[in-house]
Design a protein around this motif. Structure first.
Motif, mmCIF file in Angstrom:
data_model
loop_
_atom_site.group_PDB
_atom_site.id
_atom_site.type_symbol
_atom_site.label_atom_id
_atom_site.label_comp_id
_atom_site.label_asym_id
_atom_site.label_seq_id
_atom_site.Cartn_x
_atom_site.Cartn_y
_atom_site.Cartn_z
ATOM 1 N N ALA A 174 71.611 31.115 99.412
ATOM 2 C CA ALA A 174 70.235 30.719 99.740
ATOM 3 C C ALA A 174 69.244 31.285 98.725
ATOM 4 O O ALA A 174 68.117 30.791 98.609
ATOM 5 C CB ALA A 174 69.889 31.204 101.141
ATOM 6 N N GLN A 175 69.675 32.307 97.964
ATOM 7 C CA GLN A 175 68.782 32.920 96.971
ATOM 8 C C GLN A 175 69.108 32.459 95.550
ATOM 9 O O GLN A 175 68.575 32.985 94.580
ATOM 10 C CB GLN A 175 68.894 34.451 97.053
ATOM 11 N N CYS A 176 70.034 31.515 95.415
ATOM 12 C CA CYS A 176 70.445 31.013 94.099
ATOM 13 C C CYS A 176 69.775 29.664 93.823
ATOM 14 O O CYS A 176 69.350 28.974 94.748
ATOM 15 C CB CYS A 176 71.954 30.812 94.054
ATOM 16 N N PRO A 177 69.705 29.260 92.534
ATOM 17 C CA PRO A 177 69.167 27.930 92.235
ATOM 18 C C PRO A 177 69.906 26.830 93.005
ATOM 19 O O PRO A 177 71.088 26.985 93.336
ATOM 20 C CB PRO A 177 69.411 27.790 90.729
ATOM 21 N N GLU A 178 69.203 25.730 93.228
ATOM 22 C CA GLU A 178 69.665 24.618 94.064
ATOM 23 C C GLU A 178 71.039 24.061 93.668
ATOM 24 O O GLU A 178 71.816 23.629 94.531
ATOM 25 C CB GLU A 178 68.581 23.528 93.944
ATOM 26 N N GLN A 179 71.364 24.065 92.346
ATOM 27 C CA GLN A 179 72.644 23.440 91.942
ATOM 28 C C GLN A 179 73.870 24.306 92.271
ATOM 29 O O GLN A 179 75.003 23.868 92.094
ATOM 30 C CB GLN A 179 72.655 23.057 90.444
ATOM 31 N N CYS A 226 75.821 34.379 85.877
ATOM 32 C CA CYS A 226 76.993 33.606 85.416
ATOM 33 C C CYS A 226 76.585 32.174 85.108
ATOM 34 O O CYS A 226 77.041 31.581 84.128
ATOM 35 C CB CYS A 226 78.103 33.607 86.468
ATOM 36 N N LEU A 227 75.729 31.621 85.941
ATOM 37 C CA LEU A 227 75.239 30.250 85.733
ATOM 38 C C LEU A 227 74.483 30.153 84.410
ATOM 39 O O LEU A 227 74.640 29.188 83.646
ATOM 40 C CB LEU A 227 74.322 29.878 86.912
ATOM 41 N N ASN A 228 73.684 31.180 84.109
ATOM 42 C CA ASN A 228 72.832 31.136 82.917
ATOM 43 C C ASN A 228 73.513 31.592 81.630
ATOM 44 O O ASN A 228 73.023 31.311 80.547
ATOM 45 C CB ASN A 228 71.570 31.984 83.153
ATOM 46 N N ASN A 229 74.608 32.338 81.743
ATOM 47 C CA ASN A 229 75.288 32.852 80.534
ATOM 48 C C ASN A 229 76.731 32.359 80.486
ATOM 49 O O ASN A 229 77.667 33.146 80.562
ATOM 50 C CB ASN A 229 75.300 34.391 80.518
ATOM 51 N N SER A 230 76.904 31.059 80.367
ATOM 52 C CA SER A 230 78.255 30.511 80.524
ATOM 53 C C SER A 230 79.214 30.988 79.425
ATOM 54 O O SER A 230 80.394 31.198 79.686
ATOM 55 C CB SER A 230 78.213 28.986 80.582
#
Ligand code: UDP
Length: 382
Positions: free
Chosen positions: A223-228, A340-344
């Motif tokens: 719930a605190q992470c970006p929508e995707q 992790c999402l932002n630093n693939s």
């Protein structure tokens, strides 16, 4: 060596899946005796491991039971103990894989004069077991076992702190065949398509649904992470935790995550499902004895974030081959997921390192050699 393995469960939890790998090299001469019927029996049969259901009567001892219920249930176990003792005479040793198996195996080993091995897959602490259960397990192991195999340093330490004997205790991690985690791209793509995961950042949680496994922590983090960011929860309530399942479904509604969470139930295609994820999360709120799912995610080449406690601390070096987050802290977990999402690129390098380390460190052939060596010291006929 002829081994009589004992396990109380009809359902395949981590201890049971580990037992399949341990029993396989002995499949021509061993027997796995179960105290309940269920899908674990089918799994053993599929792996050509001889199996026999030794009782169909439910054994009432629960993790939190008192001395009275604990002792009462030992009386209830008598017919089973006699059966195991008779059976054990045809084998070189008894190998108890769970706590009730230990209690039965201990007395049967005394009656049949066969050495007893106890494979400890639990952390014998107050977070997991009542004092009575801990006392029964430690007394049975100390008095009757020739060898205790702890599945991690954490399990060993808890055993010793509960009064367990250090001189009979050895650590052997779970073994895995890295080949089983190399998956077919087509099958993985099919899963992503079927579950409508394309274009999403998928966090997978692979565990039976139980409060201490902390699926709620992942939902709160989500719930605190970006929508995707979406989650798949793989696993079922194996030991009757239906209240928790309902609680999880309610939490999904409260947090408005209906379109971002999928409950997949118990699955046998774990490697394919893990490979379909972008990140695997382990969120136990109490110390994990070992954490098979952590190693499995590594073997799939997937980044893994685990709750920093118990055996998980022995499997992951934070920022080197995976990530650790404080147990029970959804906000911290959300930060790791978002990073992790932002630093693939960086995350993929960490996952690669995890895969290399895990395939060497937990190779099933090496692990089975360690067990064979320990068993050879029991002084039984080979
Ligand atoms: N597992 C499975 N199907 C599921 C969920 C989990 O086969 O739907 C497996 C998982 O891959 C792992 C084991 O169950 O091998 C769980 O072991 P772990 O040590 O993580 O936890 P335990 O059940 O021993 O507490």
């Amino acid at each position: 060596m002829k081994i009589l393995f004992l396990d109380q469960s009809g359902k395949p939890g981590g201890a049971e899946l580990c037992l399949i790998d341990i029993a396989k090299p002995y499949q021509d001469t061993c027997l796995v005796g179960l105290f309940a019927d269920g899908s674990f029996r089918s799994l053993l049969e599929e792996n050509h491991i001889p199996v026999q259901i030794l009782t169909t009567q439910a054994i009432q001892v629960r993790k939190e039971s008192s001395l009275i219920t604990g002792l009462g249930s030992i009386g209830q176990l008598l017919p089973l103990i006699v059966k195991v003792a008779q059976l054990a005479r045809k084998y070189d040793c008894i190998y108890a894989n769970t706590q009730k198996a230990l209690v039965v195996g201990a007395i049967a080993s005394f009656l049949s004069r066969r050495p007893l091995v106890y494979h400890l897959h639990d952390i014998l602490s107050s977070e997991h077991f009542s004092q009575t259960n801990r006392r029964i397990a430690v007394t049975a192991a100390n008095r009757f076992a020739s060898l205790v195999i702890a599945n991690s340093q954490a399990s060993k330490i808890a055993f010793l702190e509960a009064g367990g004997r250090a001189d009979i205790t050895e650590i052997v991690y779970n073994g895995f065949n890295p080949k089983n985690y190399q998956t077919d791209k087509f099958a993985v793509n099919q899963i992503r398509e079927k579950l409508e995961l394309n274009g999403k950042f998928v966090v997978g949680h692979f565990s039976r649904l139980a409060p201490w496994k902390g699926q709620h922590i992942l939902l709160e983090a989500l719930a605190q992470c970006p929508e995707q960011v979406t989650a798949i929860l793989v696993g079922d309530a194996l030991f009757g935790e239906q209240d928790y399942v309902q609680q999880l479904h309610r939490l999904v509604t409260t947090l408005k995550l209906e379109n971002r969470v999928k409950f997949l139930g118990f699955r046998s295609d774990i490697p394919q499902l893990m490979t379909a994820c972008d990140l695997v999360a382990h969120t136990s709120t109490a110390p994990e004895p070992f954490g098979r799912v952590i190693v499995e995610a590594m073997l799939c080449g997937k980044p893994v974030v685990a709750a920093a406690s118990g055996g998980a601390m022995e499997l992951i070096e934070h920022g080197i081959n995976g990530f650790l987050a404080t147990p029970g802290k959804p906000q911290e977990l959300a930060q790791v997921i978002t990073a992790c999402l932002n630093n693939s690129h960086e995350t993929a390098a960490i996952a690669n390192r995890g895969q290399t380390v895990a395939s060497q460190r937990f190779d099933v052939d090496n692990i089975n050699k360690q067990i064979a060596q320990l068993l050879s010291r029991l002084g039984t006929k080979a």
